[in-house]
Design a protein around this motif. Structure first.
Motif, PDB file in Angstrom:
ATOM      1  N   LYS A 128     -94.312-104.141  21.102  1.00 48.45           N
ATOM      2  CA  LYS A 128     -95.328-103.374  20.959  1.00 48.45           C
ATOM      3  C   LYS A 128     -94.696-102.021  20.375  1.00 48.45           C
ATOM      4  CE  LYS A 128     -97.882-104.189  25.356  1.00 48.45           C
ATOM      5  NZ  LYS A 128     -98.028-103.589  26.492  1.00 48.45           N
ATOM      6  N   TYR A 129     -93.293-101.839  20.402  1.00 47.44           N
ATOM      7  CA  TYR A 129     -92.620-100.421  20.103  1.00 47.44           C
ATOM      8  C   TYR A 129     -91.816-100.520  18.866  1.00 47.44           C
ATOM      9  CZ  TYR A 129     -95.080 -99.335  24.266  1.00 47.44           C
ATOM     10  OH  TYR A 129     -95.812 -99.130  25.489  1.00 47.44           O
ATOM     11  N   SER A 130     -91.657-101.676  18.442  1.00 48.24           N
ATOM     12  CA  SER A 130     -90.726-102.073  17.247  1.00 48.24           C
ATOM     13  C   SER A 130     -91.358-102.325  15.955  1.00 48.24           C
ATOM     14  CB  SER A 130     -89.362-102.977  17.576  1.00 48.24           C
ATOM     15  OG  SER A 130     -90.050-104.220  17.795  1.00 48.24           O
ATOM     16  N   GLN A 131     -90.658-102.102  15.035  1.00 53.93           N
ATOM     17  CA  GLN A 131     -90.856-102.436  13.501  1.00 53.93           C
ATOM     18  C   GLN A 131     -90.466-103.917  13.327  1.00 53.93           C
ATOM     19  OE1 GLN A 131     -93.579-100.391  11.944  1.00 53.93           O
ATOM     20  NE2 GLN A 131     -93.143 -99.183  13.939  1.00 53.93           N
ATOM     21  N   PRO A 132     -91.088-104.678  13.085  1.00 50.69           N
ATOM     22  CA  PRO A 132     -90.506-105.998  12.645  1.00 50.69           C
ATOM     23  C   PRO A 132     -90.438-106.140  11.180  1.00 50.69           C
ATOM     24  CG  PRO A 132     -92.784-106.291  13.320  1.00 50.69           C
ATOM     25  CD  PRO A 132     -92.399-105.080  13.513  1.00 50.69           C
ATOM     26  N   PHE A 133     -89.628-106.916  10.573  1.00 52.64           N
ATOM     27  CA  PHE A 133     -89.244-106.907   9.042  1.00 52.64           C
ATOM     28  C   PHE A 133     -89.234-108.427   8.589  1.00 52.64           C
ATOM     29  CE2 PHE A 133     -87.626-105.779   5.083  1.00 52.64           C
ATOM     30  CZ  PHE A 133     -87.922-104.490   4.879  1.00 52.64           C
ATOM     31  N   TYR A 134     -90.589-109.136   8.838  1.00 51.49           N
ATOM     32  CA  TYR A 134     -90.325-110.649   8.449  1.00 51.49           C
ATOM     33  C   TYR A 134     -91.330-111.130   7.277  1.00 51.49           C
ATOM     34  CZ  TYR A 134     -90.615-115.525   9.723  1.00 51.49           C
ATOM     35  OH  TYR A 134     -90.394-116.669   9.754  1.00 51.49           O
ATOM     36  N   ASP A 135     -92.651-110.250   7.463  1.00 55.07           N
ATOM     37  CA  ASP A 135     -93.493-110.673   6.164  1.00 55.07           C
ATOM     38  C   ASP A 135     -93.902-109.460   5.464  1.00 55.07           C
ATOM     39  OD1 ASP A 135     -95.572-109.513   7.681  1.00 55.07           O
ATOM     40  OD2 ASP A 135     -96.033-111.480   8.622  1.00 55.07           O
ATOM     41  N   LEU A 136     -94.575-109.464   4.316  1.00 53.17           N
ATOM     42  CA  LEU A 136     -95.242-108.749   3.179  1.00 53.17           C
ATOM     43  C   LEU A 136     -95.779-107.431   4.303  1.00 53.17           C
ATOM     44  CD1 LEU A 136     -95.561-107.512   0.587  1.00 53.17           C
ATOM     45  CD2 LEU A 136     -97.637-108.900   0.492  1.00 53.17           C
ATOM     46  N   GLY A 137     -96.528-108.068   5.357  1.00 56.79           N
ATOM     47  CA  GLY A 137     -97.415-106.692   5.864  1.00 56.79           C
ATOM     48  C   GLY A 137     -96.513-105.828   6.863  1.00 56.79           C
ATOM     49  N   HIS A 138     -95.335-106.680   7.508  1.00 59.04           N
ATOM     50  CA  HIS A 138     -94.515-106.018   8.018  1.00 59.04           C
ATOM     51  C   HIS A 138     -93.655-104.883   7.081  1.00 59.04           C
ATOM     52  CE1 HIS A 138     -93.871-109.483  11.094  1.00 59.04           C
ATOM     53  NE2 HIS A 138     -94.822-108.655  11.329  1.00 59.04           N
ATOM     54  N   VAL A 139     -93.121-105.360   5.737  1.00 58.88           N
ATOM     55  CA  VAL A 139     -92.329-104.403   5.117  1.00 58.88           C
ATOM     56  C   VAL A 139     -93.466-103.110   4.557  1.00 58.88           C
ATOM     57  CG1 VAL A 139     -91.304-104.334   2.479  1.00 58.88           C
ATOM     58  CG2 VAL A 139     -91.080-106.453   4.073  1.00 58.88           C
ATOM     59  N   GLN A 140     -94.843-103.596   4.387  1.00 55.11           N
ATOM     60  CA  GLN A 140     -95.392-102.277   3.969  1.00 55.11           C
ATOM     61  C   GLN A 140     -95.739-101.393   4.914  1.00 55.11           C
ATOM     62  OE1 GLN A 140     -98.644-105.058   2.215  1.00 55.11           O
ATOM     63  NE2 GLN A 140     -97.969-104.637   0.325  1.00 55.11           N
ATOM     64  N   ALA A 141     -95.954-101.735   6.339  1.00 58.27           N
ATOM     65  CA  ALA A 141     -95.987-101.202   7.313  1.00 58.27           C
ATOM     66  C   ALA A 141     -94.915-100.452   7.697  1.00 58.27           C
ATOM     67  CB  ALA A 141     -96.620-101.852   8.618  1.00 58.27           C
ATOM     68  N   TYR A 142     -93.999-100.981   7.673  1.00 55.14           N
ATOM     69  CA  TYR A 142     -92.342-100.273   7.943  1.00 55.14           C
ATOM     70  C   TYR A 142     -92.257 -99.156   6.980  1.00 55.14           C
ATOM     71  CZ  TYR A 142     -87.451-100.015   8.763  1.00 55.14           C
ATOM     72  OH  TYR A 142     -86.309 -99.656   8.895  1.00 55.14           O
ATOM     73  N   GLN A 143     -92.652 -99.160   5.687  1.00 53.09           N
ATOM     74  CA  GLN A 143     -92.509 -98.209   4.631  1.00 53.09           C
ATOM     75  C   GLN A 143     -93.273 -96.947   5.114  1.00 53.09           C
ATOM     76  OE1 GLN A 143     -93.462 -98.751   0.454  1.00 53.09           O
ATOM     77  NE2 GLN A 143     -91.573 -97.779  -0.102  1.00 53.09           N
ATOM     78  N   LYS A 144     -94.538 -97.339   5.391  1.00 52.84           N
ATOM     79  CA  LYS A 144     -95.544 -96.380   5.980  1.00 52.84           C
ATOM     80  C   LYS A 144     -95.096 -95.480   7.051  1.00 52.84           C
ATOM     81  CE  LYS A 144     -99.815 -98.471   3.722  1.00 52.84           C
ATOM     82  NZ  LYS A 144    -101.049 -99.211   4.224  1.00 52.84           N
ATOM     83  N   HIS A 145     -94.542 -96.298   7.964  1.00 53.39           N
ATOM     84  CA  HIS A 145     -94.196 -95.867   9.343  1.00 53.39           C
ATOM     85  C   HIS A 145     -92.824 -94.696   8.969  1.00 53.39           C
ATOM     86  CE1 HIS A 145     -92.416 -95.402  13.287  1.00 53.39           C
ATOM     87  NE2 HIS A 145     -91.186 -95.735  12.823  1.00 53.39           N
ATOM     88  N   ILE A 146     -91.878 -95.251   8.141  1.00 50.78           N
ATOM     89  CA  ILE A 146     -90.858 -94.321   7.845  1.00 50.78           C
ATOM     90  C   ILE A 146     -91.227 -93.045   7.265  1.00 50.78           C
ATOM     91  CG2 ILE A 146     -88.660 -94.089   6.495  1.00 50.78           C
ATOM     92  CD1 ILE A 146     -88.357 -96.000   8.706  1.00 50.78           C
TER      93      ILE A 146
END
Length: 441
Positions: A128-146
């Motif tokens: 629920k509270y961490s940012q995974p880094f496994y697929d394209l959706g994760h990478v794009q969501a991660y950048q937006k989060h940062i």
């Protein structure tokens, strides 16, 4: 040897999963000069193939999405492969059929290449509270989060809240954790300057319950990786295990006595391993303690004629019993053998065993920097990055994509090597000047 098929009806070959193993299986099957009609269907929940080893470069803008995540329809082109995008709801081995969304597909041969998913099971709150880094959706969501976190930090004057916002935790010090940490550090360098933030306020902590980083297949690159992390001021928190992830940060077990410590952070990056696709757990087939499907040396699923499995979700028999590393090179080579054996089964030919030969490992260590373990050597820096980019260029899925990105990548490789050469010459000149000054003195 299996008795060859004699009917003239098309043979349905269903490939589940469009990663390295699944896509390459479909490629190999479509290349064969079949003596009878076959229907090859590739199923994946995404519309794009992701060249996973280079996903990190999306964060730092070193590659564009189209370069390493082309649409399946573009990758497959005019190949005799039907692509189906959808969620796999059920696999019925007894009836030899698979439900994708509302539709059911029957098969004569099934290739299981479902790969894995982020493993959150051992740590409450991680899903629920961490940012995974496994697929394209994760990478794009991660950048937006940062980006959102940095925006909030810029607008926050409260010292405690600001410290939590600028505290970045990466859980898992395997290859993914090391690569994310280095890329994140370089990304924060650029963002601090662009947003008017103090980079020294931003802290990155790489956390792992083990005593060393890179305990998997890339362990020979540990010294190079440690140097890259140190130069980027990434703090190593080793032999400490994350026991809980909360909206405020993480709870960490920080000693052998089980002492718990609360660490506030707005960003918890999760690279703590993978688990198998949940559908595999329900299949009446033999699996190892990690849930991976056990296969024979010919990549067959025991007790299930016509069913093959490969890639991250399989446990291949090895002398030490540990199975093979979950890497792209293993998945691609296994897919070649699985495709051949499917064809051999249909034609009544002898099947081939898969033989594992490690070709080395590579990992990115920041913008324009990588480590490469190949040809008996471990190479770092820009030379390692040039080697990595060159090798990966040859591994892109189609010739058209290789040609499209080749010019850009080749130019970047050349500039990187030229810069390395210029720095080496500068070092030689400085050494010579110092030696001359010493003689004059």
């Amino acid at each position: 040897m299996t008795t060859p098929h004699t009917t003239s009806s098309p043979i349905d070959i269903l490939v589940l999963g469009g990663g390295f193993a699944g896509l390459n299986t479909a490629f190999q099957l479509s290349n064969y000069p079949w003596t009878r009609p076959v229907r090859i269907t590739l199923v994946d929940r995404n519309d794009r193939f992701l060249f996973t080893p280079m996903a990190y470069e999306i964060l730092t803008g070193e590659v564009e999405v189209w370069e390493i995540a082309p649409l399946y329809r573009d990758v497959l082109g005019n190949r005799a492969v039907t692509f189906v995008q959808g969620n796999i709801e059920r696999i019925d081995l007894a009836k030899r059929q698979v439900q994708v969304g509302e539709r059911v597909y029957r098969y004569d041969y099934l290739a299981l290449a479902l790969g894995g998913r982020p493993n959150f099971r051992q740590v409450p709150g991680a899903d629920k509270y961490s940012q995974p880094f496994y697929d394209l959706g994760h990478v794009q969501a991660y950048q937006k989060h940062i980006d959102r976190v940095l925006d909030r930090a810029k607008q926050t004057s409260d010292a405690k809240a600001r410290k939590a916002l600028l505290n970045f935790l990466v859980v898992g010090a395997g290859t993914c954790g090391v690569e994310v940490s280095c890329k994140l550090a370089d990304y924060l360098d650029a963002q601090a300057q662009a947003r008017g933030l103090e980079r020294k306020e931003m802290e990155i902590h790489l956390i792992d319950r083990n005593e060393r980083i890179l305990r998997g297949v890339a362990h020979r690159l540990e010294p190079i990786a440690l140097d890259a992390l140190q130069r980027r001021n990434v703090s190593l928190v080793l032999d400490w295990g994350v026991t809980k992830v909360t909206p405020e940060g993480v709870e960490i077990r920080c000693d052998k006595q089980g002492t718990l410590k609360q660490v506030a952070a707005a960003t918890v990056t999760w690279t703590g391993g993978i688990e198998m696709h949940p559908l595999l757990a329900d299949l009446p087939i033999e699996k190892d303690p990690h849930g991976r499907v056990r296969v024979t040396q010919r990549l067959e699923v025991p007790g299930q004629p016509g069913v093959y499995a490969m890639g991250d979700a399989t446990h291949f028999p090895t002398d030490d019993g540990k199975g093979l590393p979950a890497t792209a090179q293993v998945a691609v080579r296994q897919s070649e053998i699985a495709a051949w054996n499917i064809r051999a089964d249909i034609e009544g030919w002898a099947k081939l065993p898969y033989i594992y030969i490690g070709l080395g490992e590579m990992l990115t260590l920041g913008i324009g920097e990588a480590g490469a373990d190949a040809f008996g050597m471990c190479i770092g820096g820009t030379l390692g990055a040039a080697m990595r980019r060159t090798v990966y260029l040859t591994k892109l899925p189609t010739m058209g994509l290789k040609v499209r990105v080749g010019g850009t990548w080749t130019n970047e490789i050349a500039k990187s090597l030229l810069a390395t050469g210029e720095r080496a010459l500068d070092a030689v000149r400085q050494t010579a000047a110092q030696a001359q000054a010493n003689r004059a003195a």
